[in-house]
Design a protein around this motif. Structure first.
Motif, mmCIF file in Angstrom:
data_model
loop_
_atom_site.group_PDB
_atom_site.id
_atom_site.type_symbol
_atom_site.label_atom_id
_atom_site.label_comp_id
_atom_site.label_asym_id
_atom_site.label_seq_id
_atom_site.Cartn_x
_atom_site.Cartn_y
_atom_site.Cartn_z
ATOM 1 N N VAL A 299 0.836 -1.202 0.000
ATOM 2 C CA VAL A 299 0.000 0.000 0.000
ATOM 3 C C VAL A 299 0.873 1.255 0.000
ATOM 4 O O VAL A 299 1.846 1.355 0.756
ATOM 5 N N ASP A 300 0.502 2.214 -0.819
ATOM 6 C CA ASP A 300 1.182 3.513 -0.844
ATOM 7 C C ASP A 300 0.499 4.407 0.193
ATOM 8 O O ASP A 300 -0.424 5.166 -0.116
ATOM 9 N N TRP A 301 0.940 4.299 1.439
ATOM 10 C CA TRP A 301 0.298 5.015 2.542
ATOM 11 C C TRP A 301 0.420 6.525 2.385
ATOM 12 O O TRP A 301 -0.487 7.273 2.772
ATOM 13 N N ARG A 302 1.500 7.003 1.812
ATOM 14 C CA ARG A 302 1.686 8.453 1.663
ATOM 15 C C ARG A 302 0.662 9.036 0.687
ATOM 16 O O ARG A 302 0.199 10.161 0.868
ATOM 17 N N THR A 303 0.315 8.272 -0.329
ATOM 18 C CA THR A 303 -0.732 8.725 -1.236
ATOM 19 C C THR A 303 -2.091 8.706 -0.549
ATOM 20 O O THR A 303 -2.891 9.636 -0.682
ATOM 21 N N LEU A 304 -2.355 7.647 0.221
ATOM 22 C CA LEU A 304 -3.624 7.554 0.944
ATOM 23 C C LEU A 304 -3.793 8.705 1.934
ATOM 24 O O LEU A 304 -4.913 9.117 2.231
ATOM 25 N N ALA A 305 -2.682 9.195 2.459
ATOM 26 C CA ALA A 305 -2.751 10.296 3.420
ATOM 27 C C ALA A 305 -3.399 11.533 2.817
ATOM 28 O O ALA A 305 -3.941 12.378 3.543
ATOM 29 N N ARG A 306 -3.385 11.631 1.492
ATOM 30 C CA ARG A 306 -3.925 12.822 0.828
ATOM 31 C C ARG A 306 -5.323 12.597 0.246
ATOM 32 O O ARG A 306 -5.902 13.510 -0.352
ATOM 33 N N VAL A 307 -5.854 11.404 0.428
ATOM 34 C CA VAL A 307 -7.149 11.071 -0.171
ATOM 35 C C VAL A 307 -8.309 11.708 0.586
ATOM 36 O O VAL A 307 -9.305 12.138 0.000
ATOM 37 N N ILE B 49 2.560 2.164 9.622
ATOM 38 C CA ILE B 49 1.446 2.780 8.892
ATOM 39 C C ILE B 49 1.234 4.223 9.357
ATOM 40 O O ILE B 49 1.120 5.146 8.548
ATOM 41 N N ALA B 50 1.182 4.405 10.681
ATOM 42 C CA ALA B 50 0.967 5.753 11.227
ATOM 43 C C ALA B 50 2.086 6.698 10.809
ATOM 44 O O ALA B 50 1.843 7.859 10.455
ATOM 45 N N ALA B 51 3.318 6.206 10.813
ATOM 46 C CA ALA B 51 4.455 7.037 10.427
ATOM 47 C C ALA B 51 4.382 7.424 8.958
ATOM 48 O O ALA B 51 4.647 8.582 8.583
ATOM 49 N N GLU B 52 3.998 6.475 8.098
ATOM 50 C CA GLU B 52 3.905 6.752 6.667
ATOM 51 C C GLU B 52 2.767 7.719 6.358
ATOM 52 O O GLU B 52 2.900 8.590 5.497
ATOM 53 N N LEU B 53 1.654 7.576 7.044
ATOM 54 C CA LEU B 53 0.533 8.490 6.826
ATOM 55 C C LEU B 53 0.926 9.922 7.192
ATOM 56 O O LEU B 53 0.608 10.877 6.470
ATOM 57 N N GLN B 54 1.642 10.056 8.304
ATOM 58 C CA GLN B 54 2.095 11.391 8.708
ATOM 59 C C GLN B 54 3.142 11.936 7.734
ATOM 60 O O GLN B 54 3.136 13.122 7.396
ATOM 61 N N ALA B 55 4.009 11.059 7.254
ATOM 62 C CA ALA B 55 5.008 11.487 6.274
ATOM 63 C C ALA B 55 4.345 11.941 4.984
ATOM 64 O O ALA B 55 4.889 12.780 4.245
ATOM 65 N N GLY B 56 3.147 11.383 4.713
ATOM 66 C CA GLY B 56 2.412 11.774 3.515
ATOM 67 C C GLY B 56 1.598 13.036 3.695
ATOM 68 O O GLY B 56 0.916 13.469 2.754
ATOM 69 N N ALA C 223 -8.275 -7.130 14.850
ATOM 70 C CA ALA C 223 -8.573 -5.742 15.189
ATOM 71 C C ALA C 223 -8.723 -4.925 13.915
ATOM 72 O O ALA C 223 -8.134 -5.254 12.880
ATOM 73 N N VAL C 224 -9.504 -3.864 14.014
ATOM 74 C CA VAL C 224 -9.736 -2.951 12.894
ATOM 75 C C VAL C 224 -9.300 -1.561 13.329
ATOM 76 O O VAL C 224 -9.600 -1.130 14.444
ATOM 77 N N VAL C 225 -8.596 -0.871 12.443
ATOM 78 C CA VAL C 225 -8.124 0.481 12.710
ATOM 79 C C VAL C 225 -8.954 1.460 11.886
ATOM 80 O O VAL C 225 -9.199 1.229 10.696
ATOM 81 N N VAL C 226 -9.396 2.534 12.517
ATOM 82 C CA VAL C 226 -10.157 3.575 11.829
ATOM 83 C C VAL C 226 -9.438 4.902 12.038
ATOM 84 O O VAL C 226 -9.096 5.261 13.168
ATOM 85 N N VAL C 227 -9.217 5.629 10.950
ATOM 86 C CA VAL C 227 -8.546 6.926 11.008
ATOM 87 C C VAL C 227 -9.418 7.944 10.291
ATOM 88 O O VAL C 227 -9.802 7.741 9.143
#
Length: 278
Positions: free
Chosen positions: A168-176, A192-199, A241-245
């Protein structure tokens, strides 16, 4: 209702495979059609997260085959599961492949359907309630809400097999934008959390991790994106477990309706012990 389901079950075809979604965990969340198939089956090939109460609905004469998977340990390889589905159907049996959640949402149901189609085996897909939607709902979080989220992205937190790289390209998802729902992402949550923030996703974005969603053992940990992995680890959160952001997580403070009932360790004879991620 039970008699009606049994009568309808008689019309189901032998020599056929039904890919049935068992729902997210709570046995009552299976669909009526799924229950009808289960009660009529000659063979039930079931996954790790299928509720024991559902297996009790199978006929006494039915053959139950455990095909459970958990990280690092597969009871049956996928190729063997495919072979069993084909073999039993060719013998004229009504086969139910009972899968947690929905067969076509990160359940490898598509692969099994492909194998059946290529072998010329009749099959039918019986959709199930996906954990991606049901678990947030049981935690009091609507994944969409006017003014907060008009978009939902459902993604797996698994890494590519045999590598340390996520598919998964988490940095791209961070902008969706909208709501991000992550399945199978407990172990990789720090990355995952680190990549989302980096994005570019705001570190203060609300986040939630829900363990054993829809079951009496459900519990949840809430916090900001920047701290959610640490909070989940401190609480000992494990799969399933399920994560929701996303902003919708804030609604949990008002909408939480399902009462958690504690988190004591599973006893050795607990019927859900087989479902636990060891």
């Amino acid at each position: 209702m039970s008699e009606k389901l049994e009568q309808l079950g008689a019309a189901l075809e032998r020599g056929k495979v039904y890919l049935v979604g068992a729902g997210p965990g709570a046995p009552e969340l299976i669909t009526m059609k799924g229950l009808r198939c289960l009660r009529a089956a000659d063979v039930v090939i079931y996954d790790r997260l299928v509720a024991p109460e559902l297996l009790a609905e199978a006929r006494a004469e039915a053959e139950l085959i455990f095909a459970g998977k958990q990280p690092g340990c597969h009871q049956l390889p996928q190729a063997e599961i495919n072979r069993l589905l084909i073999e039993h159907a060719r013998c004229g049996r009504l086969v139910v492949r009972l899968k947690g959640g929905d067969p076509f949402v990160f359940g490898r149901g598509g692969e099994e359907a492909e194998a059946l189609a290529q072998a010329g085996i009749p099959f039918e897909v019986v959709p199930g309630v996906s954990a991606a939607l049901a678990v947030p709902a049981y935690a009091g979080v609507p994944v969409t809400h006017r003014g907060l989220a008009s978009l939902v992205t459902i993604v797996t937190g698994h890494k590519e097999r045999g590598t340390e790289v996520s598919a998964v390209d988490w940095r791209t998802l961070a902008r969706v934008g909208g709501t991000l729902v992550i399945l199978m992402g407990v172990k990789t949550l720090p990355q995952i959390a680190a990549e989302l923030q980096a994005g570019g996703l705001d570190p203060t974005t609300p986040a939630l991790v829900v363990e054993w969603g829809t079951l009496p053992r459900q519990r949840a940990v809430q916090g900001r994106l920047a701290e959610i992995a640490e909070r989940a680890a401190q609480a000992g959160i494990r799969a399933p477990a399920v994560v929701v952001v996303g902003a919708v997580v804030h609604l949990r403070e008002l909408l939480a309706w399902f009462q958690d009932e504690g988190t004591a360790p599973l006893a050795a004879d607990d019927p859900y012990a087989i479902m636990a991620d060891e």
